[in-house]
Design a protein around this motif. Structure first.
Motif, mmCIF file in Angstrom:
data_model
loop_
_atom_site.group_PDB
_atom_site.id
_atom_site.type_symbol
_atom_site.label_atom_id
_atom_site.label_comp_id
_atom_site.label_asym_id
_atom_site.label_seq_id
_atom_site.Cartn_x
_atom_site.Cartn_y
_atom_site.Cartn_z
ATOM 1 N N VAL A 192 0.834 -1.207 0.000
ATOM 2 C CA VAL A 192 0.000 0.000 0.000
ATOM 3 C C VAL A 192 0.866 1.252 0.000
ATOM 4 C CG1 VAL A 192 -1.636 1.347 1.365
ATOM 5 C CG2 VAL A 192 -1.996 -1.106 1.080
ATOM 6 N N VAL A 193 1.912 1.254 0.819
ATOM 7 C CA VAL A 193 2.821 2.411 0.863
ATOM 8 C C VAL A 193 3.505 2.599 -0.495
ATOM 9 C CG1 VAL A 193 4.943 3.314 1.892
ATOM 10 C CG2 VAL A 193 3.207 2.254 3.339
ATOM 11 N N SER A 194 3.901 1.491 -1.116
ATOM 12 C CA SER A 194 4.541 1.590 -2.433
ATOM 13 C C SER A 194 3.580 2.150 -3.473
ATOM 14 C CB SER A 194 5.061 0.219 -2.871
ATOM 15 O OG SER A 194 3.997 -0.667 -3.155
ATOM 16 N N MET A 195 2.278 1.815 -3.340
ATOM 17 C CA MET A 195 1.283 2.379 -4.251
ATOM 18 C C MET A 195 1.182 3.883 -4.080
ATOM 19 S SD MET A 195 -1.844 -0.393 -4.089
ATOM 20 C CE MET A 195 -1.697 -2.012 -4.835
ATOM 21 N N ILE A 196 1.233 4.330 -2.808
ATOM 22 C CA ILE A 196 1.134 5.767 -2.535
ATOM 23 C C ILE A 196 2.296 6.523 -3.193
ATOM 24 C CG2 ILE A 196 1.244 7.504 -0.705
ATOM 25 C CD1 ILE A 196 -0.208 5.534 1.112
ATOM 26 N N TYR A 197 3.474 5.917 -3.126
ATOM 27 C CA TYR A 197 4.667 6.564 -3.696
ATOM 28 C C TYR A 197 4.915 6.160 -5.153
ATOM 29 C CZ TYR A 197 5.903 8.338 0.904
ATOM 30 O OH TYR A 197 5.894 9.012 2.103
ATOM 31 N N ARG A 198 3.930 5.442 -5.746
ATOM 32 C CA ARG A 198 3.966 5.077 -7.163
ATOM 33 C C ARG A 198 5.208 4.261 -7.525
ATOM 34 N NH1 ARG A 198 1.935 10.792 -9.921
ATOM 35 N NH2 ARG A 198 -0.049 10.918 -8.811
ATOM 36 N N LYS A 199 5.547 3.322 -6.670
ATOM 37 C CA LYS A 199 6.647 2.408 -6.959
ATOM 38 C C LYS A 199 6.108 1.177 -7.673
ATOM 39 C CE LYS A 199 9.496 5.167 -4.892
ATOM 40 N NZ LYS A 199 10.475 5.974 -5.675
ATOM 41 N N ASP A 200 7.022 0.342 -8.163
ATOM 42 C CA ASP A 200 6.642 -0.851 -8.909
ATOM 43 C C ASP A 200 6.152 -1.929 -7.940
ATOM 44 O OD1 ASP A 200 6.305 -2.997 -10.558
ATOM 45 O OD2 ASP A 200 8.166 -2.700 -11.663
ATOM 46 N N THR A 201 4.840 -1.999 -7.746
ATOM 47 C CA THR A 201 4.270 -2.969 -6.805
ATOM 48 C C THR A 201 4.362 -4.394 -7.326
ATOM 49 O OG1 THR A 201 2.102 -2.461 -7.752
ATOM 50 C CG2 THR A 201 2.682 -1.362 -5.710
ATOM 51 N N ALA A 202 4.514 -4.579 -8.639
ATOM 52 C CA ALA A 202 4.608 -5.931 -9.191
ATOM 53 C C ALA A 202 5.837 -6.651 -8.637
ATOM 54 C CB ALA A 202 4.662 -5.880 -10.714
ATOM 55 N N ILE A 203 6.957 -5.947 -8.540
ATOM 56 C CA ILE A 203 8.182 -6.542 -7.994
ATOM 57 C C ILE A 203 7.991 -6.909 -6.525
ATOM 58 C CG2 ILE A 203 10.590 -6.069 -7.405
ATOM 59 C CD1 ILE A 203 10.768 -4.326 -9.868
ATOM 60 N N ILE A 204 7.412 -5.987 -5.774
ATOM 61 C CA ILE A 204 7.199 -6.224 -4.342
ATOM 62 C C ILE A 204 6.271 -7.412 -4.124
ATOM 63 C CG2 ILE A 204 6.324 -5.207 -2.204
ATOM 64 C CD1 ILE A 204 7.091 -2.470 -3.345
ATOM 65 N N CYS A 205 5.206 -7.504 -4.907
ATOM 66 C CA CYS A 205 4.263 -8.612 -4.755
ATOM 67 C C CYS A 205 4.903 -9.945 -5.102
ATOM 68 C CB CYS A 205 3.038 -8.375 -5.643
ATOM 69 S SG CYS A 205 1.968 -7.048 -5.078
ATOM 70 N N THR A 206 5.728 -9.966 -6.139
ATOM 71 C CA THR A 206 6.404 -11.206 -6.534
ATOM 72 C C THR A 206 7.351 -11.684 -5.440
ATOM 73 O OG1 THR A 206 6.290 -10.550 -8.870
ATOM 74 C CG2 THR A 206 7.847 -12.290 -8.294
ATOM 75 N N ILE A 207 8.151 -10.775 -4.903
ATOM 76 C CA ILE A 207 9.069 -11.127 -3.817
ATOM 77 C C ILE A 207 8.279 -11.579 -2.580
ATOM 78 C CG2 ILE A 207 10.821 -10.222 -2.246
ATOM 79 C CD1 ILE A 207 11.704 -8.346 -4.509
ATOM 80 N N SER A 208 7.154 -10.912 -2.320
ATOM 81 C CA SER A 208 6.328 -11.262 -1.155
ATOM 82 C C SER A 208 5.769 -12.671 -1.259
ATOM 83 C CB SER A 208 5.188 -10.250 -1.010
ATOM 84 O OG SER A 208 5.681 -8.951 -0.770
ATOM 85 N N ILE A 209 5.364 -13.061 -2.463
ATOM 86 C CA ILE A 209 4.862 -14.428 -2.665
ATOM 87 C C ILE A 209 5.949 -15.441 -2.334
ATOM 88 C CG2 ILE A 209 4.062 -16.090 -4.402
ATOM 89 C CD1 ILE A 209 2.731 -13.704 -5.842
#
Length: 475
Positions: A20-37
């Protein structure tokens, strides 16, 4: 019976916060989600191979959920390209353009026209299909290009996409995330879509009229490509089209075909994949026949090229959504399907476990739930997709609605509307590009002028959702 929250639960929550924080700062959430999985799988099982392969498994699950939507959008985009090149699109919008008498009627007729076409073609293809032919008619009666872009954007990427009643891609995602029938989501969304649409477009129209009267909105306001706009007005680039009689006849056939589709959806009670399949089949026949009528010599090679172009568009739109939705799907039973019984006995998924814990430790009211869902929808839409947060919203609706089971559909629909209006979109600049590009204006300026009407609309819609949850007789 309660379920103990484990390290996996808290790790998932931490990752949601990071996303959510990455979305606020318009970062690449796809990378974060992949690593999180991967991290979730590694912590849950301790198996490096399974954690690595879980990325593919979750992506594959999400891709299968989105496949029907990707396919129909691909075909529709290919069809719109053929209609544009053959000149059929110009014939289709002629009746609407003749109704534009002044700038007031221009705003509403352009918006409603885009909305109707967006229900069949989706907003971006619809804007590309007819926007360029409606813009000159609007400018000639005094409606500035930026006002045309605002109208197209609010009615297309706002009203039409947030409901999506014909293609049904948006409610399908919501219904699967909330684990409720798609018909429930669509029925619950109708009053909310109407309220959001009316409030937002009325406030926007008032602000446009005010700014035109006080001189803060003129023909040049927000213009990024004046030569493009002037070229449209002068119509200096005629192209070869279908013969007039043939084009008119085929345009009437297209209208009849889609009208029959609508009747079939209603009388045969087609929903979800069945409705999508009917629209797709009709669209691909229109693509093929239009191509044969326009250039039968090249039709057998160009048809594939149009489909390829359509697939490129669809995958460009949906590819960023796959890793994000995959992570949020893991909050449900997908986690158990991939990693096995690694959660405490009786668990129905990470999100469900949090719901049980919250319901036992605090009183969650539907009113607070509506506020939280609205906030999550706004934040999740900041990535410019509109779809990435729907999976999370659907699952959280069961928690935030309290003990009122019939309110799940209403709360899920509210989140769907918020996420689409913000990210799908009318506020995030890069989601406004189709309408802004057609009108030759700056998308950032369009987003800035959309912000106040959209936020007012969201607040009113949220209040209406609270009433509908408490008093279902109103819905």
């Amino acid at each position: 019976m309660g379920v103990d929250l484990t390290l996996i639960h808290w790790l998932y929550l931490l990752m949601v916060i990071v996303i959510v924080v990455s979305m606020i700062y318009r970062k690449d959430t796809a990378i974060i989600c992949t690593i999180s999985i991967f991290i979730l799988g590694l912590v849950a099982t301790g198996d490096l191979l399974l954690a690595t392969s879980s990325i593919f498994s979750s992506f594959l699950y999400t891709f299968n959920q989105l496949l029907s939507i990707i396919l129909v959008i691909s075909v529709i985009v290919g069809m719109t390209q053929v209609l544009n090149i053959s000149g059929v699109n110009k014939i289709l919008v002629t009746p609407f353009s003749k109704l534009i008498r002044n700038y007031s009627t221009g705003y509403w007729i352009i918006g409603i026209t885009i909305m109707v076409f967006s229900w069949f073609f989706w907003p971006s293809p619809a804007v590309a299909l007819i926007g360029a032919f409606l813009l000159p008619a609007a400018i000639r009666v005094g409606l500035p290009p930026i006002a045309v872009a605002i109208s197209m954007n609010l009615f297309g990427h706002g009203i039409a996409l947030s409901g999506d009643y014909l293609i049904q891609g948006t409610p399908k995602l919501t219904s699967e995330a909330a684990n409720i029938p798609i018909a429930d989501v669509m029925m619950a969304s109708v009053p909310l879509v109407i309220v959001m649409g009316l409030v937002t477009t009325l406030v926007s129209f008032y602000l446009i009229r005010r700014d035109m009267k006080n001189g803060t909105m003129t023909f040049t306001t927000g213009i990024s490509d004046r030569l493009y706009v002037e070229d449209l007005l002068q119509n200096e680039k005629p192209r070869k089209h279908l013969p007039k009689a043939l084009g008119l006849g085929w345009s009437i056939c297209i209208v009849l075909l889609f009208s029959l589709n609508v009747c079939s959806l209603i009388y045969a009670d087609l929903q979800g994949d069945e409705a999508t399949a009917l629209i797709l089949g009709t669209s691909i026949f229109i693509l093929i026949i239009t191509n044969l009528l326009f250039d039968h010599k090249k039709a057998f090679t160009q048809t594939t090229e149009y489909l390829v172009s359509g697939f490129q568009f669809a995958f460009r739109v949906f590819t960023p959504v796959i890793p994000i939705a995959s992570f949020f799907y893991l909050g449900g039973t997908l986690f158990l399907d991939i990693f096995g019984e690694v959660l405490p006995y009786g668990s129905q998924g990470i999100i469900a476990d949090f719901g049980v814990a919250i319901s036992k430790s605090a009183m969650v009211t539907p009113e607070m739930g509506a506020v939280l869902i609205t906030a999550i929808g706004i934040v999740s839409g900041l990535d410019g997709s509109g779809y990435s947060g729907i999976a999370l919203i659907g699952q959280l609706s069961h928690i935030f609605v309290g003990g009122i089971e019939w309110g799940v559909a209403t709360l899920s629909s509210l989140g769907q509307i918020v996420a689409i209006w913000i990210g799908g979109g009318t506020v995030v600049p890069w989601a406004i590009l189709p309408a802004a590009a057609i009108c030759g204006v700056d998308p950032i300026e369009v987003a800035r002028r959309n912000l106040i009407p959209v936020m007012i609309g969201l607040m009113v819609t949220m209040l209406v959702a609270m009433l509908l949850i408490r008093f279902p007789i109103l819905s």
